[in-house]
Design a protein around this motif. Structure first.
Motif, mmCIF file in Angstrom:
data_model
loop_
_atom_site.group_PDB
_atom_site.id
_atom_site.type_symbol
_atom_site.label_atom_id
_atom_site.label_comp_id
_atom_site.label_asym_id
_atom_site.label_seq_id
_atom_site.Cartn_x
_atom_site.Cartn_y
_atom_site.Cartn_z
ATOM 1 N N PHE A 259 8.549 -40.242 12.831
ATOM 2 C CA PHE A 259 7.201 -39.795 13.187
ATOM 3 C C PHE A 259 7.144 -38.299 12.911
ATOM 4 O O PHE A 259 7.944 -37.536 13.451
ATOM 5 N N HIS A 260 6.206 -37.880 12.066
ATOM 6 C CA HIS A 260 6.110 -36.457 11.767
ATOM 7 C C HIS A 260 4.723 -36.126 11.244
ATOM 8 O O HIS A 260 3.903 -37.011 10.970
ATOM 9 N N ASN A 261 4.458 -34.832 11.117
ATOM 10 C CA ASN A 261 3.190 -34.331 10.591
ATOM 11 C C ASN A 261 3.491 -33.494 9.358
ATOM 12 O O ASN A 261 4.273 -32.547 9.425
ATOM 13 N N THR A 262 2.880 -33.842 8.237
ATOM 14 C CA THR A 262 3.175 -33.166 6.984
ATOM 15 C C THR A 262 1.901 -32.949 6.191
ATOM 16 O O THR A 262 0.954 -33.713 6.295
ATOM 17 N N SER A 263 1.904 -31.898 5.392
ATOM 18 C CA SER A 263 0.731 -31.560 4.601
ATOM 19 C C SER A 263 0.451 -32.598 3.524
ATOM 20 O O SER A 263 -0.658 -32.680 3.007
ATOM 21 N N SER A 264 1.440 -33.427 3.199
ATOM 22 C CA SER A 264 1.252 -34.451 2.165
ATOM 23 C C SER A 264 1.124 -35.844 2.743
ATOM 24 O O SER A 264 1.181 -36.835 2.024
#
Length: 268
Positions: A259-264
């Protein structure tokens, strides 16, 4: 050694004062984690304050004065002055309410996951003390009634797998925003920080600082998917170059998930 001695002497001389006044160009106020500076009665340059913060019990000051050890720029008009005693009374209340949603609105302000407020009463509503700024520029704590709901919790959440998953998936699909420049967005480290703040973990703000703390996570380098399964529990943080993710376990198909937040990531 001489520099450390001089810094400590400067901090010692500030102990009996109560307020800090800082003037910066473009009406900006630079918040710095330093109790000595907060107690200062005279104007101190940002450079001097930063050096104090670096040299005089910086870890204690950061955890006491800045949420999640964040320092940065905020508009001066949004800063209310108070004595250190007033500040300590507000932050040191043992009976408090924790925000569990990504964002809630209180008195027109956007309040984010993990923020806490002193809890005055709990009957038909949660009654909290909310910090505002009066016409004289001084801190004014207002009693605010909040609807009793799952958006809040009295005290920190119990640290369980179920609660970790619940808090994480409340942030599923939010916008990526480097440095949280957008009020409705987060970057990778802020996302993990918000989740764990609801359990009372005071994590550093940036990925590099989070990675430097033992037991918070591990580096992705030389780590295989099988090693993650065999050695790490769901909720463990995984660090790569400038990025942080949370291992959330295996799916029914045997695949490992993060689970993560990424610009892509397109909000996924």
């Amino acid at each position: 050694q001489k520099q450390n001695s001089a810094t400590k002497k400067m901090a010692e001389s500030l102990k009996n004062t109560k307020l800090v006044q800082i003037e910066r160009e473009e009406n900006l106020f630079h918040t710095v984690a330093c109790k000595a500076a907060i107690k200062a009665g005279t104007k101190i340059s940002t450079y001097e304050m930063q050096k104090l913060a670096e040299k005089v019990a910086v870890d204690e000051f950061k955890s006491e004065l800045l949420p999640h050890e964040k320092s940065g720029w905020i508009e001066k008009e949004n800063v209310a002055m108070c004595s250190y005693e007033e500040f300590s009374e507000f932050k040191g209340n043992d009976n408090f309410l924790v925000v569990l949603d990504d964002i809630v609105e209180i008195l027109g302000a956007h309040v984010r996951m993990g923020q806490t407020f002193p809890l005055v009463n709990q009957n038909d509503f949660y009654t909290i003390l909310f910090p505002t700024k009066n016409e004289n520029g001084h801190l004014e704590l207002k009693e605010v009634n909040l609807e009793i709901s799952d958006s809040y919790h009295v005290g920190y959440l119990p640290y369980t797998y179920e609660n970790v998953y619940k808090q994480a998936f409340k942030l599923l699909g939010i916008n990526y925003s480097w440095g949280d420049k957008e009020k409705d967005g987060r970057d990778c480290s802020s996302t993990q920080n918000a989740i764990y703040s609801t359990f009372g973990f005071n994590m550093p703000r940036n990925t590099s600082n989070q990675n430097a703390i033992p037991t918070y996570g591990f580096s992705l380098y030389s780590v295989t998917e099988q090693k993650i399964r065999d050695n790490y529990l769901p909720g463990s943080l995984i660090f790569s170059d400038g990025h942080v993710m949370m291992y959330i376990g295996e799916g029914e198909d045997g695949s490992s998930y993060i689970f993560h937040n990424t610009s892509s990531g397109d909000g996924k």
